[in-house]
Write a protein that holds these residues in place. Structure first.
Motif, mmCIF file in Angstrom:
data_model
loop_
_atom_site.group_PDB
_atom_site.id
_atom_site.type_symbol
_atom_site.label_atom_id
_atom_site.label_comp_id
_atom_site.label_asym_id
_atom_site.label_seq_id
_atom_site.Cartn_x
_atom_site.Cartn_y
_atom_site.Cartn_z
ATOM 1 N N GLU A 37 -2.319 -6.702 -3.933
ATOM 2 C CA GLU A 37 -2.801 -6.790 -2.547
ATOM 3 C C GLU A 37 -3.767 -7.953 -2.377
ATOM 4 O O GLU A 37 -3.703 -8.706 -1.393
ATOM 5 C CB GLU A 37 -3.485 -5.482 -2.148
ATOM 6 N N LEU A 38 -4.660 -8.119 -3.340
ATOM 7 C CA LEU A 38 -5.627 -9.212 -3.262
ATOM 8 C C LEU A 38 -4.928 -10.560 -3.337
ATOM 9 O O LEU A 38 -5.271 -11.490 -2.592
ATOM 10 C CB LEU A 38 -6.651 -9.077 -4.387
ATOM 11 N N LEU A 83 -12.759 -5.625 -8.949
ATOM 12 C CA LEU A 83 -12.542 -5.321 -7.541
ATOM 13 C C LEU A 83 -13.694 -4.445 -7.074
ATOM 14 O O LEU A 83 -13.949 -3.385 -7.659
ATOM 15 C CB LEU A 83 -11.196 -4.620 -7.356
ATOM 16 N N VAL A 98 -9.896 7.240 -6.328
ATOM 17 C CA VAL A 98 -8.763 6.767 -5.540
ATOM 18 C C VAL A 98 -8.568 7.661 -4.323
ATOM 19 O O VAL A 98 -8.456 8.882 -4.442
ATOM 20 C CB VAL A 98 -7.480 6.745 -6.395
ATOM 21 N N ASP A 143 0.831 -1.210 0.000
ATOM 22 C CA ASP A 143 0.000 0.000 0.000
ATOM 23 C C ASP A 143 0.866 1.261 0.000
ATOM 24 O O ASP A 143 0.689 2.178 -0.813
ATOM 25 C CB ASP A 143 -0.908 -0.019 1.219
ATOM 26 N N HIS A 159 -4.690 -0.566 -10.696
ATOM 27 C CA HIS A 159 -5.250 -1.916 -10.825
ATOM 28 C C HIS A 159 -4.210 -2.969 -10.432
ATOM 29 O O HIS A 159 -4.535 -3.947 -9.740
ATOM 30 C CB HIS A 159 -5.724 -2.140 -12.257
ATOM 31 N N ASP A 197 -13.669 -0.809 -6.911
ATOM 32 C CA ASP A 197 -13.488 -0.054 -8.150
ATOM 33 C C ASP A 197 -14.796 0.257 -8.870
ATOM 34 O O ASP A 197 -14.847 1.141 -9.713
ATOM 35 C CB ASP A 197 -12.585 -0.834 -9.123
ATOM 36 N N LYS A 226 -1.749 -2.583 -8.354
ATOM 37 C CA LYS A 226 -1.626 -2.512 -6.891
ATOM 38 C C LYS A 226 -2.750 -3.304 -6.224
ATOM 39 O O LYS A 226 -2.504 -4.118 -5.325
ATOM 40 C CB LYS A 226 -1.680 -1.062 -6.440
ATOM 41 N N ASN A 227 -3.989 -3.079 -6.674
ATOM 42 C CA ASN A 227 -5.119 -3.745 -6.053
ATOM 43 C C ASN A 227 -5.072 -5.257 -6.258
ATOM 44 O O ASN A 227 -5.375 -6.034 -5.339
ATOM 45 C CB ASN A 227 -6.431 -3.178 -6.608
#
Length: 402
Positions: free
Chosen positions: A232-233, A370, A126, A36, A226, A373, A228-229
């Motif tokens: 993380e997921l 996500l 964001v 993050d 995207h 989003d 990054k997300n």
């Protein structure tokens, strides 16, 4: 300026009788915060956030060494060694994630090259992530997060606190904010400005966003957000697949890794095409570093799941972590004609009596959606990744069945 100048000097690490379970949980939380902060440092071109990433990377190095020591002490026979081998893989993979996040931070600190207008190209949805120091006379000092009630009043969340060399990850309602704490906060710009002024005693001055000088920079920044997300997921699902010995979650980590690889390839192609028209092509070099680091993170997430795919029995130390977990992550597919088929989602919650929060949807024709989003309605065939209590997870699974 040396980007490591603020780092504490290296110190010897001696064995301490520490729970492997505690080390694993701490490494998981640290890895998620690292991702993050690292991406936020790039998107906002924020050197303070980037330096905090290096601090956390140093912390992860110490955690990895302690984890290795504890695992060596825990293995008393060949059966222990077999069950602990995947746990060692988790420890190593977490350190790889940490190193990749450090490489992302160095894109900012070592001025490897980034477009000047990154922040201006951020999507409006964001949220901003900031780092602020709590002033001695701040109205927040000495009060718990429950008392301050930031999120309800401003939409801003304190996601971590650093108190000297001590990190408080995922602070809870009873966590107190103290003077001189370094607070990491995420929220909408309007709320961030109000909270920062109360916290520091000085008006918050967001950086001035430069005018984009590259065609399609907005699309490139969308791709970074995207990636990054998805990263993380992938990390979250990887740990959960091990903690709950879930083949289904491990399979979704592999699906995510495939999507990140494809996204990285398209992102690199965009950067190379953009370089042809850029006033200074060298300013795009950092974007290539960023995409490579993202791939490393997704690959490390797959490595975490190796023990699940090899069907190695979960070691009791991991089972202990599961037993203490209040929340679980589950994966299920929406069947045609079920109660979830056609249900709308608002803020991650389906329009049902379920208390499960949907994190992500994998839709055959669209790939990963996500929930943060976009608003969406569930469809038959959707694969859902959801978080909640064990009881609510069982009821949620019933809703997905016809």
């Amino acid at each position: 300026m040396d980007p490591l100048a603020d780092e504490a000097p290296s110190t010897p690490i001696e064995y301490e009788p520490i729970s492997v379970k505690d080390v694993l949980v701490e490494m998981k939380d640290t890895a998620e915060l690292l991702i993050d902060l690292a991406y936020s440092a790039v998107l906002h071109r924020n050197e303070d956030l980037a330096r905090e990433v290096l601090r956390l990377e140093s912390r992860m190095d110490r955690l990895e060494m302690r984890g290795r020591m504890s695992l060596m002490m825990a293995a008393r026979n060949p059966d222990d060694a077999e069950q602990l081998a995947p746990v060692l893989g988790i420890v190593v993979a977490a350190d790889q994630i940490s190193d990749a996040a450090g490489d992302i931070a160095k894109v900012v600190l070592e001025d490897i090259g980034l477009p000047e207008a990154m922040r201006a190209a951020l999507p409006e949805a964001v949220e901003t992530l900031v780092r602020e120091v709590v002033a001695d006379d701040s109205a927040y000092a000495g009060r718990t997060l429950e008392d301050i009630n930031l999120e309800s009043e401003t939409g801003v969340r304190i996601i971590a606190l650093r108190r000297g060399d001590e990190w408080i990850l995922n602070p809870g309602p009873q966590t107190a904010v103290e003077a001189a704490d370094v607070a990491f906060m995420r929220g909408p710009d309007a709320g961030i400005e109000e909270v920062c002024e109360t916290m520091t005693g000085s008006p918050h001055e967001p950086p001035v966003a430069a005018t984009p000088d590259l065609a399609d920079l907005e699309r490139a920044v969308d791709a970074i957000v995207h990636m990054k997300n998805l990263s993380e997921l992938a990390v979250d699902l990887a740990y959960s697949s091990v903690l709950f010995d879930s083949d289904g979650l491990a399979e979704e980590v592999q699906n995510l890794e495939v999507e990140v690889d494809a996204l990285e390839s398209r992102f690199e192609a965009w950067a190379l095409r953009a370089a042809a028209d850029a006033p200074d092509p060298v300013r795009l070099r950092g974007l290539i570093h960023l995409s490579k680091a993202t791939e490393i993170i997704s690959d490390a997430a797959v490595d975490i799941t190796e023990g699940v795919f090899r069907e190695i029995d979960v070691h009791p130390v991991v089972q202990m972590a599961v037993e203490e977990s209040d929340e679980i992550i589950t994966r299920l597919e929406v069947e045609p004609g079920s109660q979830l088929d056609g249900q709308s989602i608002v803020d991650g919650m389906p329009d049902t009596e379920s208390t499960m929060s949907i994190i992500a949807i994998r839709r055959p024709e669209d790939g990963w959606l996500l929930v943060g989003d976009a608003d969406a309605s569930l469809q038959a065939g959707d694969v859902l990744i959801a978080k909640g209590t064990r009881t609510s997870a069982s009821a949620f699974e019933d809703l997905a069945r016809a």
